[in-house]
Scaffold this active site. Structure first.
Site, short mmCIF file in Angstrom:
data_model
loop_
_atom_site.label_atom_id
_atom_site.label_comp_id
_atom_site.label_asym_id
_atom_site.label_seq_id
_atom_site.Cartn_x
_atom_site.Cartn_y
_atom_site.Cartn_z
N SER A 144 0.84 -1.14 0.13
CA SER A 144 0.15 -0.02 -0.03
C SER A 144 0.75 1.37 0.11
CB SER A 144 -0.96 0.06 1.33
OG SER A 144 -1.45 1.38 1.50
N TYR A 157 -3.74 -0.07 9.90
CA TYR A 157 -3.67 -0.44 8.60
C TYR A 157 -2.14 -0.07 7.95
CZ TYR A 157 -4.68 -0.73 3.37
OH TYR A 157 -4.86 -0.99 2.01
#
Ligand code: GCO
Length: 263
Positions: A144, A157
């Protein structure tokens, strides 16, 4: 010789029933791979199999909780018996909880870590022995922007995706000599259900502030699509990347290279 041809290869895409995982599964199948996916429930599995069939692809769908090691070991064994030993693993399954850190429960934090970081460990651990036995393997971890950058409300996250970057590098380090290449794909901001809340138009019809922000931070001047991720994934799944290892390939339209447009 087509170095991007995946014919004869068995691929497992975790969370491959929809969104990014589905796009990657379709792309791997169109490159010749036999594609398997897992998801969390029978309804999702059936919808996923039907969606692949609409693309003309016969896929093998399974229900398995990627955070449950026994379930994953059984899944990998079942795939080996029904389809073949896994050559390509895409650790795609992931969740996000956007909560300010001081308001986030340890339970919520741990849930994100379990799915986004512990599960890729569990699934990789399950498939590596078969890859070693075959003399080759490709592991692709879906990282990510948050593998490199933080932002408000995504502490769990970012911690997971940062850890996944280093897990990628460690699998490369530990199993490179077994001819296993472990790399990551780092999606930029992709228009999916997961990012839909960040793109919702304002009541007056104007763009969501975060939508405007991402457009200003992206040299390409647009959100990515799931299709933008397919070519890089096929590359990392193929013989074209046999000497690429431990690399996170950011597919972000240039976000990480750009300071951003002056407001
Ligand atoms: C967010 C977004 C991002 C993207 C993606 C970026 O809340 O900032 O969900 O995390 O989903 O991971 O690479």
């Amino acid at each position: 010789m087509n170095m991007f041809d995946l014919s004869g290869k068995v691929a497992l895409v975790t969370g491959g029933a929809h969104s990014i995982g589905f796009a990657l599964g379709v792309g791997l199948a169109k490159a010749g791979a036999t594609v398997c996916f897992n998801c969390s429930n029978e309804g999702s599995r059936e919808r996923g199999v039907a969606a692949y069939a609409k693309e003309g692809i016969t896929v093998h769908g399974y229900v398995a909780d990627v955070t449950d090691e026994a379930a994953v070991q059984q899944l990998v064994q079942q795939i080996a018996e029904e389809v073949g030993t896994i050559d390509i693993l895409v650790n795609n399954a992931g969740v996000i909880k956007r909560i300010p850190m001081t308001e986030m429960s340890v339970e919520d934090f741990s849930k994100v870590i379990d799915v986004d970081l512990v599960a890729p460990f569990i699934v990789s651990k399950a498939v590596i022995p078969g890859m070693i036995a075959k003399g080759h393997g490709k592991i692709i971890n879906i990282c990510s922007m948050m593998s490199e950058l933080g932002r408000e409300t995504v502490s769990a996250y970012a911690a997971a995706k940062g850890g996944l970057k280093m897990l990628t590098r460690n699998i490369c380090s530990e199993y490179g000599e077994a001819n296993i290449q472990c790399n990551g794909i780092g999606p930029g901001y992709i228009a999916t259900q997961q990012t839909a809340p960040l793109r919702e138009p304002q009541p007056d019809g104007s763009r969501h502030p975060f939508d405007q922000f991402i457009i200003s931070k992206t040299p390409a001047g647009r959100w990515g699509t799931t299709d933008d991720l397919v070519g890089p994934t096929v590359f990392l799944a193929s013989d074209a990347s046999n000497f690429v290892n431990g690399h996170i390939l950011y597919v972000d339209g240039g976000i990480l290279a750009y300071i951003g447009k002056q407001p």
